[in-house]
Design an enzyme around this catalytic site. Structure first.
Site, PDB file in Angstrom:
ATOM      1  N   LYS A   1       5.742  -9.065   7.074  1.00 38.42           N
ATOM      2  CA  LYS A   1       6.136  -8.086   8.100  1.00 38.42           C
ATOM      3  C   LYS A   1       6.189  -6.674   7.519  1.00 38.42           C
ATOM      4  O   LYS A   1       7.155  -5.948   7.701  1.00 38.42           O
ATOM      5  CB  LYS A   1       7.509  -8.454   8.675  1.00 38.42           C
ATOM      6  CG  LYS A   1       7.575  -9.848   9.268  1.00 38.42           C
ATOM      7  CD  LYS A   1       7.343  -9.821  10.763  1.00 38.42           C
ATOM      8  CE  LYS A   1       7.317 -11.202  11.390  1.00 38.42           C
ATOM      9  NZ  LYS A   1       8.594 -11.888  11.370  1.00 38.42           N
TER      10      LYS A   1
ATOM     11  N   ILE B   1       7.559  -0.879   7.039  1.00 41.61           N
ATOM     12  CA  ILE B   1       7.935  -2.058   7.813  1.00 41.61           C
ATOM     13  C   ILE B   1       7.072  -2.191   9.059  1.00 41.61           C
ATOM     14  O   ILE B   1       6.673  -1.207   9.671  1.00 41.61           O
ATOM     15  CB  ILE B   1       9.444  -2.077   8.167  1.00 41.61           C
ATOM     16  CG1 ILE B   1       9.817  -0.991   9.168  1.00 41.61           C
ATOM     17  CG2 ILE B   1      10.299  -1.999   6.903  1.00 41.61           C
ATOM     18  CD1 ILE B   1      11.213  -1.156   9.756  1.00 41.61           C
ATOM     19  N   CYS B   2       6.794  -3.427   9.405  1.00 38.20           N
ATOM     20  CA  CYS B   2       5.989  -3.757  10.575  1.00 38.20           C
ATOM     21  C   CYS B   2       6.954  -4.001  11.728  1.00 38.20           C
ATOM     22  O   CYS B   2       7.728  -4.953  11.698  1.00 38.20           O
ATOM     23  CB  CYS B   2       5.193  -5.014  10.258  1.00 38.20           C
ATOM     24  SG  CYS B   2       4.207  -5.591  11.607  1.00 38.20           S
ATOM     25  N   LEU B   3       6.929  -3.122  12.710  1.00 35.78           N
ATOM     26  CA  LEU B   3       7.859  -3.237  13.830  1.00 35.78           C
ATOM     27  C   LEU B   3       7.286  -4.141  14.913  1.00 35.78           C
ATOM     28  O   LEU B   3       6.078  -4.258  15.050  1.00 35.78           O
ATOM     29  CB  LEU B   3       8.165  -1.843  14.374  1.00 35.78           C
ATOM     30  CG  LEU B   3       8.841  -0.960  13.324  1.00 35.78           C
ATOM     31  CD1 LEU B   3       8.887   0.486  13.775  1.00 35.78           C
ATOM     32  CD2 LEU B   3      10.236  -1.471  13.007  1.00 35.78           C
TER      33      LEU B   3
END
Length: 170
Positions: free
Chosen positions: A116, A123-125
């Site tokens: 993620k 960060i991967c939202l």
């Protein structure tokens, strides 16, 4: 007034917190001179309000500060899991197209430890975040990105990373 139906996919506690944050009104980016100065004042007021909300809830979980121009931000985030505090460096730069696009929040020391995340620890939202941000330009700012992006990300990812043995308490 600002309506909550636009926040589908956001849990009730996060929604309640975000509703306590001031909405920003100045649509200005880092290249917009005096308007950017005005925008930065709004950003700081929203961050102060968010920290106050967190403090009152006994849930302080980050500290950030910016460079002189308000384009580069650094600080710390922490998450308490099983009574242990996990703390990470936070960094991000506001893109020239901000606030039309959200900041890419990064935790560099977690780079490569979770799927993620993008290169550099960004960060991967979740899929709800970008459309929600887009619908709320210019009202959302850094405080909203922290509340709707980083907070929920930590709550999901840190326990998972601990369980997988990818991070240990320092």
């Amino acid at each position: 007034g600002w309506c909550c139906q636009e926040m589908s996919g956001v849990d009730a506690a996060t929604k309640a917190t975000v509703q306590k944050l001031p909405m920003l009104t100045t649509k200005a980016g880092p290249r917009d001179g005096d308007a950017w100065v005005k925008r930065m004042k709004e950003e700081l007021l929203a961050l102060i309000a968010y920290q106050k909300v967190n403090k009152e809830a006994g849930n302080e979980w980050f500290h950030i500060e910016s460079n002189q121009t308000g384009t580069r931000w650094t600080g710390k985030v922490w998450y308490v899991h099983n009574l242990l505090r996990y703390e990470f460096d936070l960094e991000f730069e506001l893109p020239a197209t901000y606030p039309n696009v959200s900041p890419e929040l990064a935790l560099p020391e977690l780079d490569g430890k979770t799927e993620k995340m993008y290169r550099g620890g960004k960060i991967c939202l979740d899929s709800h975040f970008r459309p929600l941000w887009a619908r709320n330009v210019p009202h959302f700012g850094i405080a909203h990105a922290m509340a709707l992006g980083m907070g929920p990300w930590l709550a999901v990812e840190i326990p998972s990373l601990v369980a997988a043995g990818r991070i240990t308490h320092q």
